[in-house]
Motif scaffolding. Structure first.
Motif, short mmCIF file in Angstrom:
data_model
loop_
_atom_site.label_atom_id
_atom_site.label_comp_id
_atom_site.label_asym_id
_atom_site.label_seq_id
_atom_site.Cartn_x
_atom_site.Cartn_y
_atom_site.Cartn_z
N TYR A 433 0.83 -1.21 0.00
CA TYR A 433 0.00 0.00 0.00
C TYR A 433 0.86 1.26 0.00
CZ TYR A 433 -3.21 3.64 1.47
OH TYR A 433 -3.92 4.79 1.53
N THR A 434 1.93 1.26 0.78
CA THR A 434 2.77 2.45 0.87
C THR A 434 3.44 2.78 -0.45
OG1 THR A 434 3.19 1.96 3.20
CG2 THR A 434 4.70 3.49 2.13
N THR A 435 3.85 1.77 -1.20
CA THR A 435 4.58 2.00 -2.45
C THR A 435 3.68 2.03 -3.68
OG1 THR A 435 5.04 -0.38 -2.57
CG2 THR A 435 6.73 1.01 -1.59
N ASN A 436 2.38 1.73 -3.51
CA ASN A 436 1.48 1.70 -4.66
C ASN A 436 0.17 2.45 -4.44
OD1 ASN A 436 2.70 -0.49 -6.69
ND2 ASN A 436 2.99 -1.23 -4.60
N GLY A 437 -0.16 2.77 -3.22
CA GLY A 437 -1.43 3.40 -2.93
C GLY A 437 -1.37 4.91 -2.90
N ALA A 438 -2.27 5.49 -2.12
CA ALA A 438 -2.40 6.95 -2.07
C ALA A 438 -1.13 7.62 -1.56
CB ALA A 438 -3.59 7.32 -1.19
N LEU A 439 -0.40 6.96 -0.65
CA LEU A 439 0.83 7.57 -0.15
C LEU A 439 1.83 7.77 -1.29
CD1 LEU A 439 1.36 5.67 3.23
CD2 LEU A 439 0.07 7.76 2.75
N ASN A 440 1.90 6.83 -2.21
CA ASN A 440 2.78 6.98 -3.36
C ASN A 440 2.22 7.99 -4.35
OD1 ASN A 440 5.09 6.28 -4.95
ND2 ASN A 440 3.79 5.01 -6.24
N ALA A 441 0.90 8.10 -4.44
CA ALA A 441 0.28 9.01 -5.40
C ALA A 441 0.44 10.47 -4.99
CB ALA A 441 -1.19 8.66 -5.57
N TYR A 442 0.51 10.75 -3.69
CA TYR A 442 0.52 12.14 -3.21
C TYR A 442 1.85 12.57 -2.61
CZ TYR A 442 -4.54 12.57 -3.83
OH TYR A 442 -5.80 12.65 -4.37
N GLU A 443 2.78 11.64 -2.36
CA GLU A 443 3.97 12.00 -1.59
C GLU A 443 4.86 13.01 -2.31
OE1 GLU A 443 7.36 11.06 -1.86
OE2 GLU A 443 7.19 10.12 -3.83
N GLN A 444 4.81 13.09 -3.64
CA GLN A 444 5.62 14.07 -4.35
C GLN A 444 5.06 15.48 -4.26
OE1 GLN A 444 5.77 11.87 -8.26
NE2 GLN A 444 7.94 12.36 -8.09
N TYR A 445 3.78 15.61 -3.88
CA TYR A 445 3.11 16.90 -3.91
C TYR A 445 2.83 17.45 -2.52
CZ TYR A 445 2.28 14.67 -8.39
OH TYR A 445 2.44 14.00 -9.58
#
Length: 684
Positions: A433-445
């Motif tokens: 989940y951490t590397t594929n879910g919402a955390l990965n989707a938003y962590e750059q922003y």
């Protein structure tokens, strides 16, 4: 084995590769003369040929070294003499490797040399292709070439590939020891990074996903093709029984490689095709269909090899094995040639950042290569996903291998605690989940989401994974080898006993790395590297996972380590790291300066908190939420301490029962004697 196999097999591979490449260039249109700035037929065909040679030689290098490290014998002890035709004396301090390993490393050295030459040729062809200049030995051409390899990203990546290939060539020629061969393998794997990075332009849409998928594809194909080539050359120096064993080990590697190659091929192709219509209506799509058919055919080859051919090798079916391998290499050559043509064929989907109606690119896409996701809400944590194939495969293979170990113990009649299995699977699900879910989707922003992912990677996920005791399971489930080679068990035992392992698993070192990584990462240029560069981001994930795992292992782990603190000192260490984390979190919460202001502050977000407010929220996550796993660690340590005391008391009680309380009676007698002596002294 037939004497012609060593010549026929690689010749078939190269011939099939070249024919498939030429046909593929024709299907995709890359062989056609260009209307503008045509570099000439030599470059149009020479560039894909040299680039394909890079891929094939890379496969020979990686596959042979992987086989030498994992499947082939090291120093040739006398007890293994029946396994090979050519034997070398063994000694305690060193010795000559057996013929099978020497053959594999000779193939690795030759492949690395070809890789070096092919990389140099590709640099030259690529420069002529992109510059539009005809080849010339004059100073102007040389100056332009030097500028290309030092200032242009594509040129720099190819120069790096050339240098890595040259270094690996020297190492492959010079190194023959079992442990040092790991360095050759590491250098070979690192040499795939420039190829993966240039396969998808930085800043283009989906850059991170494309690079990881291509990296999986390159390594998987290299192990698959190179391992089979190694079998071809090794077959001449081993007997039938030994060849059957080596083929079975290669088959296991090939199975994992097939899964990785097929999955990464699907992801990479879909990113570049975009629709089913383009799959058959464009040259690129037609080449994808051809390559897919070749890969599926190779999957059938692998199934037949594993189920039918391997059992027959030991009984003398070596000629059938030889022709089977030649046919399989021919299909591999077709796949390699089509892959080379795909690299020169225009994709149906333009891999460029998306533009709005005015032709403008958003700030977020300029920085990350991906569009700004929708506003983050509570539901977004369940609905938003950004998949990363490499980490998907890490999680899938991690669960599969763990369950395979548990099943092997069960068949043997041994029990494995269900709680450990649940902990391991839960940890990998959290990692997924951490590397594929919402955390990965938003962590750059959003810095707050990035910090939440950081806390998951360095604190919660390692804690749960450590409770799964994977090293203990592997040592119990993986069979010990007796043929001079090192499998999983032998490499694990060696890794545990190395001086480096004793250092990094020491509780003091693990605690310093665990708590100090926060400060070093966020207050040095490393944070910028991890934000801007895909390689830096992957390094960040791996580093935080490992540092957190080693710290949790030193505190509560079941797996063997050279040394652990006594329980009271473990609690002191935990509270010290909690204080360090709290101080870091407060620093971010109260700070008025924005970290990476030209990154998090330049995304162009019109929703959510301001970048500085979001950073302060991230500090609160580091202080508050980040401390919860540490408190859980402290609780586990306290429970283990209590159980340890209870076990020690039970041990003493059993010892007292066996001796009739002899120890207690001796202690009371000593006290009585002391009291009598004191009384006599008082009367005097």
């Amino acid at each position: 084995m037939p004497r012609y196999l060593r010549v026929l097999a690689p010749a078939t591979l190269l011939a099939a590769t070249l024919v498939a490449l030429i046909i593929g260039l024709s299907i995709g249109g890359a062989a056609d003369e260009r209307a503008l700035a045509d570099p000439g037929a030599i470059v149009r065909f020479g560039l894909p040929v040299s680039r394909t040679l890079v891929n094939v030689s890379m496969a020979g290098l990686i596959g042979s070294v992987v086989m030498a490290v994992w499947a082939l014998a090291g120093l040739n002890p006398a007890s293994h003499a029946s396994g090979t035709r050519t034997h070398a004396p063994a000694s305690r301090g060193g010795g000559e490797p057996p013929a099978e390993t020497r053959t594999a490393m000779d193939l690795a050295a030759a492949s690395a040399a070809v890789l070096t030459v092919a990389s140099a040729a590709t640099i030259l062809f690529t420069y002529v292709d992109v510059s539009g200049l005809a080849f010339s030995p004059d100073a102007q051409f040389g100056a332009g070439l030097a500028q290309f390899v030092t200032e242009i990203e594509l040129g720099r990546l190819w120069l790096l590939e050339l240098l890595l290939a040259a270094v690996t060539t020297v190492m492959a020629f010079a190194i023959r020891g079992r442990r040092l061969t790991l360095l050759v393998l590491l250098a070979a794997l690192v040499s795939t990074l420039p190829l993966a990075q240039q396969g998808h332009a930085a800043g283009a849409s989906g850059h991170g996903l494309a690079v990881n998928a291509l990296l999986v594809h390159l390594i998987g194909a290299a192990v698959w093709l190179g391992g089979l080539l190694t079998l071809v050359f090794v077959a001449r120096v081993v007997d039938r029984q030994r060849l059957a064993v080596l083929t079975a080990r290669y088959s296991t590697l090939a199975l994992f490689a097939f899964i990785g190659v097929l999955a990464s091929g699907v992801v990479s192709a879909w990113m570049r095709i975009g629709s089913v219509d383009a799959l058959f209506g464009t040259g690129y799509g037609q080449l994808v269909v051809l390559k897919t058919a070749a890969l599926l055919a190779l999957g059938v080859f692998g199934a037949v090899q594993r189920s039918r051919l391997i059992p027959r090798i030991a009984s003398g079916a070596t000629r059938a094995f030889a022709w089977f391998v030649v046919a399989e290499l021919a299909v591999m050559g077709i796949a390699s040639g089509v892959a080379g043509a795909l690299g020169r064929t225009a994709t149906p989907v333009a891999l460029e950042p998306a533009r709005d109606q005015g032709g403008r690119i958003s700030p977020a896409e300029w920085l990350t290569g991906d569009p700004l996701p929708p506003e983050l809400t509570a539901g977004s944590y369940l609905t938003e996903w950004k998949f990363d194939l490499a980490w998907v495969l890490v999680c899938v293979f991690g669960v599969a291998l763990y369950l395979a170990g548990v099943l092997r113990l069960a068949r043997r009649g041994d029990r494995w605690p269900i709680g450990r299995t649940v902990a391991w699977i839960l940890g990998l699900l959290l990692l997924f989940y951490t590397t594929n879910g919402a955390l990965n989707a938003y962590e750059q922003y959003l810095f707050s989401v990035h910090m939440l992912g950081h806390m998951m990677l360095t604190m919660l996920i390692p804690l749960v994974l450590v409770l799964g005791a994977p090293i203990t399971l592997a040592l119990r489930a993986v069979e010990r080898r007796t043929d001079g080679s090192w499998g999983g068990r032998e490499w694990i035992m060696w890794a545990i006993a190395t001086p480096y392992s004793k250092i990094i698993t020491h509780p003091a070192v693990a605690a310093v790395v665990f708590s100090g990584s926060l400060w070093v990462f966020y207050f040095t240029p490393i944070a910028r590297w991890a934000a801007e560069e895909h390689l830096g981001h992957q390094w960040m994930i791996i580093h935080f996972l490992i540092s957190g795992y080693l710290f949790s292992l030193s505190m509560i782990g079941v797996d063997p380590v050279p040394y652990r603190f006594p329980y009271p000192l473990r609690l002191v260490t935990l509270f010290a790291t909690m204080a360090s984390h709290a101080f870091f979190g407060v620093t971010l919460m109260t700070g008025d300066g924005l970290l990476l202001a030209d990154w998090y502050g330049a995304m162009g977000r019109t929703w959510g908190a301001t970048p500085l407010e979001d950073q302060n929220t991230g500090g609160g996550i580091a202080w508050g939420i980040g401390e919860l796993p540490t408190l859980a660690l402290a609780l586990v340590v306290a429970v283990q301490w209590s159980r340890s005391d209870a076990k020690e008391q039970k041990r003493k009680d059993r010892a007292a029962d066996r001796s009739g309380d002899a120890e207690l009676e001796a202690y009371n007698a000593m006290l009585a004697k002391t009291a009598a002596r004191d009384e006599r002294a008082a009367h005097r």
